[in-house]
Motif scaffolding. Structure first.
Motif, mmCIF file in Angstrom:
data_model
loop_
_atom_site.group_PDB
_atom_site.id
_atom_site.type_symbol
_atom_site.label_atom_id
_atom_site.label_comp_id
_atom_site.label_asym_id
_atom_site.label_seq_id
_atom_site.Cartn_x
_atom_site.Cartn_y
_atom_site.Cartn_z
ATOM 1 N N ASP A 217 0.797 -1.218 0.000
ATOM 2 C CA ASP A 217 0.000 0.000 0.000
ATOM 3 C C ASP A 217 0.828 1.266 0.000
ATOM 4 O O ASP A 217 0.268 2.362 0.007
ATOM 5 N N ASN A 218 2.148 1.156 0.005
ATOM 6 C CA ASN A 218 2.989 2.337 0.047
ATOM 7 C C ASN A 218 3.367 2.757 -1.368
ATOM 8 O O ASN A 218 3.675 1.915 -2.210
ATOM 9 N N THR A 219 3.312 4.039 -1.636
ATOM 10 C CA THR A 219 3.723 4.506 -2.962
ATOM 11 C C THR A 219 5.240 4.505 -3.110
ATOM 12 O O THR A 219 5.757 4.486 -4.230
ATOM 13 N N SER A 220 5.969 4.536 -1.998
ATOM 14 C CA SER A 220 7.417 4.409 -2.030
ATOM 15 C C SER A 220 7.802 2.937 -2.007
ATOM 16 O O SER A 220 6.971 2.056 -1.744
ATOM 17 N N ILE A 221 9.075 2.676 -2.267
ATOM 18 C CA ILE A 221 9.592 1.305 -2.184
ATOM 19 C C ILE A 221 10.076 1.097 -0.761
ATOM 20 O O ILE A 221 11.024 1.753 -0.305
ATOM 21 N N ILE B 46 21.471 8.558 2.083
ATOM 22 C CA ILE B 46 21.682 8.022 0.748
ATOM 23 C C ILE B 46 21.264 6.561 0.685
ATOM 24 O O ILE B 46 20.704 6.100 -0.308
ATOM 25 N N GLY B 47 21.512 5.808 1.760
ATOM 26 C CA GLY B 47 21.090 4.411 1.775
ATOM 27 C C GLY B 47 19.595 4.249 1.909
ATOM 28 O O GLY B 47 19.008 3.319 1.350
ATOM 29 N N GLY B 48 18.942 5.138 2.633
ATOM 30 C CA GLY B 48 17.510 5.033 2.891
ATOM 31 C C GLY B 48 17.202 5.548 4.274
ATOM 32 O O GLY B 48 18.014 6.237 4.908
ATOM 33 N N THR B 49 16.023 5.199 4.768
ATOM 34 C CA THR B 49 15.583 5.629 6.097
ATOM 35 C C THR B 49 14.998 4.440 6.843
ATOM 36 O O THR B 49 14.167 3.709 6.298
ATOM 37 N N VAL B 50 15.433 4.253 8.076
ATOM 38 C CA VAL B 50 14.878 3.218 8.950
ATOM 39 C C VAL B 50 14.041 3.918 10.013
ATOM 40 O O VAL B 50 14.574 4.679 10.831
ATOM 41 N N ASP B 51 12.733 3.688 9.981
ATOM 42 C CA ASP B 51 11.839 4.288 10.969
ATOM 43 C C ASP B 51 11.387 3.212 11.943
ATOM 44 O O ASP B 51 10.622 2.308 11.590
ATOM 45 N N LEU B 52 11.882 3.302 13.173
ATOM 46 C CA LEU B 52 11.481 2.373 14.229
ATOM 47 C C LEU B 52 10.170 2.859 14.839
ATOM 48 O O LEU B 52 9.941 4.069 14.937
ATOM 49 N N GLN B 53 9.346 1.923 15.280
ATOM 50 C CA GLN B 53 8.017 2.302 15.745
ATOM 51 C C GLN B 53 7.689 1.682 17.098
ATOM 52 O O GLN B 53 7.913 0.486 17.311
ATOM 53 N N GLY C 215 7.381 -2.499 15.446
ATOM 54 C CA GLY C 215 7.753 -2.725 14.064
ATOM 55 C C GLY C 215 8.723 -1.681 13.563
ATOM 56 O O GLY C 215 9.243 -0.852 14.316
ATOM 57 N N ALA C 216 8.981 -1.739 12.269
ATOM 58 C CA ALA C 216 9.869 -0.788 11.619
ATOM 59 C C ALA C 216 9.527 -0.745 10.142
ATOM 60 O O ALA C 216 9.113 -1.759 9.552
ATOM 61 N N THR C 217 9.674 0.431 9.547
ATOM 62 C CA THR C 217 9.507 0.595 8.108
ATOM 63 C C THR C 217 10.793 1.164 7.538
ATOM 64 O O THR C 217 11.324 2.143 8.064
ATOM 65 N N ILE C 218 11.291 0.539 6.484
ATOM 66 C CA ILE C 218 12.530 0.969 5.854
ATOM 67 C C ILE C 218 12.173 1.576 4.502
ATOM 68 O O ILE C 218 11.673 0.890 3.608
ATOM 69 N N TYR C 219 12.405 2.871 4.373
ATOM 70 C CA TYR C 219 12.129 3.588 3.125
ATOM 71 C C TYR C 219 13.387 3.535 2.261
ATOM 72 O O TYR C 219 14.398 4.162 2.581
ATOM 73 N N LYS C 220 13.283 2.818 1.149
ATOM 74 C CA LYS C 220 14.417 2.760 0.228
ATOM 75 C C LYS C 220 14.383 3.914 -0.769
ATOM 76 O O LYS C 220 15.398 4.218 -1.391
ATOM 77 N N SER D 185 24.820 -5.141 15.432
ATOM 78 C CA SER D 185 24.644 -3.778 15.936
ATOM 79 C C SER D 185 24.418 -2.797 14.801
ATOM 80 O O SER D 185 23.486 -2.007 14.825
ATOM 81 N N GLY D 186 25.287 -2.831 13.800
ATOM 82 C CA GLY D 186 25.152 -1.932 12.672
ATOM 83 C C GLY D 186 24.283 -2.533 11.581
ATOM 84 O O GLY D 186 24.176 -3.752 11.453
ATOM 85 N N ILE D 187 23.653 -1.674 10.796
ATOM 86 C CA ILE D 187 22.804 -2.099 9.691
ATOM 87 C C ILE D 187 23.180 -1.287 8.449
ATOM 88 O O ILE D 187 23.198 -0.054 8.500
ATOM 89 N N SER D 188 23.484 -1.987 7.357
ATOM 90 C CA SER D 188 23.687 -1.332 6.071
ATOM 91 C C SER D 188 22.424 -1.467 5.244
ATOM 92 O O SER D 188 21.805 -2.532 5.215
ATOM 93 N N VAL D 189 22.045 -0.389 4.580
ATOM 94 C CA VAL D 189 20.900 -0.392 3.675
ATOM 95 C C VAL D 189 21.420 -0.141 2.266
ATOM 96 O O VAL D 189 22.056 0.881 2.001
ATOM 97 N N ARG D 190 21.193 -1.115 1.411
ATOM 98 C CA ARG D 190 21.657 -1.042 0.018
ATOM 99 C C ARG D 190 23.141 -0.712 -0.064
ATOM 100 O O ARG D 190 23.592 0.062 -0.908
ATOM 101 N N GLY D 191 23.918 -1.308 0.833
ATOM 102 C CA GLY D 191 25.362 -1.159 0.790
ATOM 103 C C GLY D 191 25.910 0.065 1.472
ATOM 104 O O GLY D 191 27.103 0.349 1.360
#
Length: 975
Positions: free
Chosen positions: A59-63, A158-165, A142-147, A100-106
């Motif tokens: 349902d999200n218009t973003s990826i 640049i990698g994206g956004t991690v939104d914790l909820q 939950g969490a939503t990751i906006y790529k 501990s660390g998280i990479s998003v799209r490298g």
């Protein structure tokens, strides 16, 4: 009036959305229209989580990617980091055995935005990145990751956004849940003062009052988690004339740590009318990671004529073995608090306003002591032990030793420094002057007395960090009828960030200097530490903090002795104002429904930094010409800059067939430069190695052979990293819990921070007002033995004065590096029961991310693996659930805390980690008093995956073994 959607989301998606978001938000969407009849079916466990996450993605218009728990306190992992690491396009980085660390799209977490309920989140580390293992799963829903980004997304990267909820109580089901976890490491502790067991306890509840106009959600969580590590390391390898390879030095330790974390999350929501919604949320995390690093560090020399074999398959005898038994107690303590207020008001049926304000503060002390023990003080003996060893591609293993019995006997082992490591105390040499002689003589046969060179018995190394972030956001949102545009959102966001690092250290000298004494009995632990896994036997275990705490060590401030330490102390300030507008649209193109959004942000930034340029003065002290313990005014630096960015964004979703979508996104994003690179601080350093001092005085020779001089400085004017991004995604949803997606993404990196280097004259520094750093008697050297010196083979006679070259390298950071990132993501969630009825309940979720990245200068992007593969296979039926998850990540570059508390680059080898979980939910068991109970057994790193770094010669230079970890979990919901 409000515009109705041309097409409706799937019923499942609407049901999930209804469960996740407040009734207020839905009433806005459906006011004046009858709500569809939706049968909300409660699907729990991994299948329910996958369905909810799929609905968010659909349902999200973003990826986007998503994690969704069925209720507060019911995410399966010990921290949100482990859950995030299994998502498509994401990869976890272990620190001390924990993800501990998280990479998003490298892109490492420093280049990924992280928010909590939409607000920027700070960490307690060196940089901007968040340590995701700080956040226990029990407080998250939950969490939503906006790529891809949207104009109203204030936290970007640049990698994206991690939104914790965290939970919104008026939108959640009332519950009272108690969680208890017993944890056991697969490896026993090699250090006697630690064990391998731990526990977690959590209590979470949601309550509603006053006819559901007031809601409270509270989560309390406490964790004690052990980690035991075996570290094998060498200083490198070298080959003799026969091609036989042996180590240059050893760095082997048994490491034990315990994470203690106490967390309080509280949310108060008040909705006095349908038009007013007020949310106050608070989060407090108290964090400690303490332990010990115990083992040997020493140079390695093979006895002449002892080697047999060839290449790396060599055996022999290590000669003149004089190890340093390092006992390094470590204590990392931090705390983080955040407090936020969000007020939403509906002006009428079409327009609403929102005000959001938050303040976050964190502080941390990262302390590591060093306490040395050995056969005797350096200079007191000249007869040492021997070891027998065997070399292979796995490194060196020891098979026996002689003359080293003291290391397992506390009555013989001396609390002293057995190696000559005290050169850093040259400017306080008078403090260590003595008439007591070493066993060595100079070239004329005269005895050499003990001096500052023999006086280092330990080191106390620590850094203090503080960070504060204040944000205020005002936003208006309304429904409009502007052609295809049906909704607009616009506003302004203000953020004020302050970050401080204070790098401190102290040289330690035992009270017995210039002699040495056995380790006091009150320091000793019961039992010995085990290094037999490296062939190094059992060693004495004692409290490395004890000689610091009771005054046994005399301490000298290294901040006024080491220029690079003062040059890593700084503050950074940032003020950012963002004006933004986003326009939602929906239309049809050739009969295909099209929805999306477009908009832009105008971002205005003011940044500055204050720090120090660490320089050794004529009195041999660092920036203390007055000998008053205060930093000289001419060493204080302050600099900054102002600039702005325009960041457009576009997201389009086309439904080309029922539940089949093509999504297109294009945008410009920024990630602000690393904090440690933006510091004003720097230093001028000199290497006392005589082979460098004797390099000829010309730029050409320095360029070829190097120099004892070096200068470094940060850059407070650095612009953010910047990328133009394009995404294309094909998604097919064929079931409530099944879909496949193929995504292509491209990032044109138009600005990346580059490492700059140039040769300067250190007797006339053009980058510092012509400063002359040369000090006679400190930077030159009287030659004691006639011969050829340095890589240029310059001839010197005994008694000659060797003067260093004037030239050396100045290293700093600059803007302007470019590059590109091309990637492909393939994601699938396949419930096998859809295809074969006998496999009902079975399924798998998998993803593959392939990335091709290149910077112009050939350097890697921190966090970028060429390939990340993830597969989760599961079975769930009637409350019984089994899942196995495997993640494979190829080699990647990163950075870490290095010597003198500074950041250094590192490379992590490829890793495959396997986790598994088996659980049973008693809700459908028919046993009334057990219906709220869920029991699970979870194992992580089941294959005991090691982290290895392998050199160009094919031999392991660093190996870390963490072992598996097991958790028995009891989760009981009273209602």
């Amino acid at each position: 009036m409000k515009t109705k959607h041309i097409f409706k989301p799937a019923l499942l998606s609407l049901a999930v959305t209804s469960a996740m978001y407040s009734g207020h938000a839905l009433s806005q969407e459906n006011n004046g229209a009858s709500e569809p009849d939706v049968e909300v079916i409660a699907v729990k466990g991994i299948r329910g989580s996958l369905m909810r996450a799929q609905a968010i993605k659909m349902d999200n218009t973003s990826i986007v990617e998503a994690i969704s728990a069925e209720d507060i306190g019911k995410l399966p992992d010990s921290s949100i980091a482990e859950s995030l690491a299994r998502l498509p396009g994401l990869a976890g980085e272990r620190v001390g055995g924990r993800t501990s660390g998280i990479s998003v799209r490298g892109f490492k977490e420093d280049f990924t935005g992280t928010s909590l309920n939409g607000r920027e989140l700070i960490g307690i580390g060196d940089n901007r990145g968040v340590e995701y293992d700080l956040y226990p799963s029990e407080i998250m829903t939950g969490a939503t990751i906006y790529k891809t980004t949207e104009a109203d997304l204030m936290v970007q990267g640049i990698g994206g956004t991690v939104d914790l909820q965290t939970v919104r109580p008026l939108a959640a089901q009332e519950t009272l849940t108690l969680t208890g976890v017993y944890e056991m490491g697969g490896n026993d502790s090699d250090n006697p003062e630690f064990d391998n067991t731990g526990k977690r306890l959590a209590l979470s509840f949601v309550e509603k009052f006053a006819d559901d106009t007031v809601g409270i959600a509270v989560a309390l969580a406490t964790t004690e988690s052990p980690r035991n590590e075996r570290k094998y390391g060498v200083w490198g390898y070298s080959a003799n004339d026969d091609g036989q390879i042996t180590p240059s030095g050893l760095d082997t330790q048994a490491i034990s740590r315990e994470l203690d974390r106490d967390t309080i999350s509280a949310v108060l929501q008040w909705r006095p009318t349908d038009n007013l919604d007020i949310v106050v949320d608070a989060l407090s995390i108290d964090y400690s990671d303490s332990g010990v690093i115990r083992g040997f560090i020493e140079p390695f020399n093979a006895a002449e004529g002892s080697l047999s074999g060839s290449g790396i398959n060599v055996s022999g005898t290590q000669a003149s073995v004089n190890p340093v038994l390092r006992t390094d107690p470590a204590q990392k303590d931090g705390e983080l608090q955040t407090l936020g207020l969000n007020v939403k008001y509906n002006i009428d049926d079409n327009w609403s306003i929102m005000v959001d304000a938050a303040n976050s503060q964190s502080e941390k002390r990262d302390l590591r002591g060093e306490s040395y023990a050995g056969l005797a003080r350096n200079g007191a003996i000249d007869t040492f032990g021997t070891r027998q060893f065997q070399m292979s591609a796995d490194g060196v293993f020891f098979t026996g030793s002689t003359g080293l019995e003291a290391f397992s006997d506390p009555a013989l082992l001396q609390l002293t420094g057995p190696q000559q490591w005290g050169g850093g105390m040259a400017n306080i040499a008078d403090q260590f002057a003595t008439d007591v002689n070493t066993v060595f003589t100079d070239k004329d046969g005269n005895p050499i007395p003990f001096s500052y060179l023999n006086a280092q018995d330990g080191f106390l190394n620590y850094a203090d960090f503080e960070e504060e972030l204040t944000t205020v956001r005002v936003e208006a949102e309304g429904y409009v009828e502007w052609g295809i545009v049906n909704k607009i959102k616009y506003g302004v966001n203000y953020s004020d960030r302050y970050k401080m690092k204070d790098n401190k250290g102290f040289f330690a000298t035992a009270s017995s200097y210039p002699y040495s004494e056995a380790i006091p009995s009150e320091y000793l632990y019961n039992g010995l530490a085990d290094l037999s896994w490296a062939g190094l036997g059992q060693v004495v275990a004692y409290d490395g903090f004890a000689p610091y705490n009771d005054g046994e060590y005399t301490l000298n401030d290294a901040g006024l002795l080491e220029p690079d330490r003062l040059g890593d102390t700084y503050t950074v300030d940032e003020e950012v104002v963002t004006i933004y507008a986003k326009f939602d649209f929906e239309t049809e193109i050739n009969g295909f429904p099209v929805i999306g959004n477009f908009g832009a942000q105008y971002v205005d930034t003011t940044q500055s930094s204050t720090g120090y340029l660490g320089i050794v003065g004529s009195n041999f002290a660092v920036c203390d010409d007055n000998d008053d313990g205060q930093v000289d005014a001419d060493c204080i630096l302050s600099e900054g800059d102002e600039y702005s960015h325009f960041l457009p964004s576009l997201n389009v979703s086309i439904e080309v067939d029922d539940n089949q979508f093509i999504r297109v996104a294009a945008n410009k994003t920024i990630s602000r430069a690393r904090i440690d690179q933006m510091k004003a601080s720097g230093f001028v350093k000199f290497d006392q190695n005589v082979d460098l001092i004797t390099i000829p005085n010309s730029q050409a020779d320095v360029d070829e052979y190097g120099s004892p001089w070096s200068k470094f400085r940060g850059n407070p004017t650095l612009r953010p990293l910047e990328a133009n991004n394009f995404d294309l995604s094909f998604e097919k949803y064929f079931d409530d819990e099944g879909y496949v997606a193929l995504t292509f993404f491209y990032k044109d990196l138009v600005n990346w921070t580059d490492d700059a280097r140039e040769i300067i004259d250190f007797t006339n520094d053009s980058t510092n007002n012509g400063a002359n750093y040369f000090i006679p008697g400190f930077h030159d050297r009287i030659i004691q033995t006639t011969g050829l010196y340095g890589p240029a083979n310059v001839a010197y006679d005994a008694g000659d004065l060797a003067t260093p070259p004037d030239f050396g390298y100045f290293e700093y950071f600059q803007d302007g590096l470019e590059g590109e990132v091309k990637g492909t993501e393939l994601t699938a969630n396949i419930p096998l029961g859809n295809f074969i009825s006998a496999l009902e309940g079975f399924g798998f979720a998998g993803s593959a991310t392939i990335i091709d990245a290149e910077l112009e200068n050939g350097s890697p992007i921190p966090g970028q693996s060429d390939q990340v593969l993830s597969l989760t296979a599961y079975y769930e039926m009637d409350g019984f659930e089994v899942r196995v998850a495997a993640t494979d990540r190829s080699e990647f570059a990163t950075y870490q805390r290095g010597g003198s508390n500074k950041i250094e680059t590192a490379t992590r080898d490829k890793i495959t980690q396997v986790d598994a979980q088996i659980s049973y939910d008693f809700e459908g068991s028919g046993i009334e008093y057990l219906e709220g109970l869920r029991i699970s057994l979870q194992g992580t790193n089941l294959t005991d995956e090691k982290e290895e770094t392998i050199g160009g010669d094919g031999i392991v230079t660093l190996r870390r073994e963490f072992g598996p970890s097991y958790m028995l979990n009891f989760n009981y919901s009273f209602y």
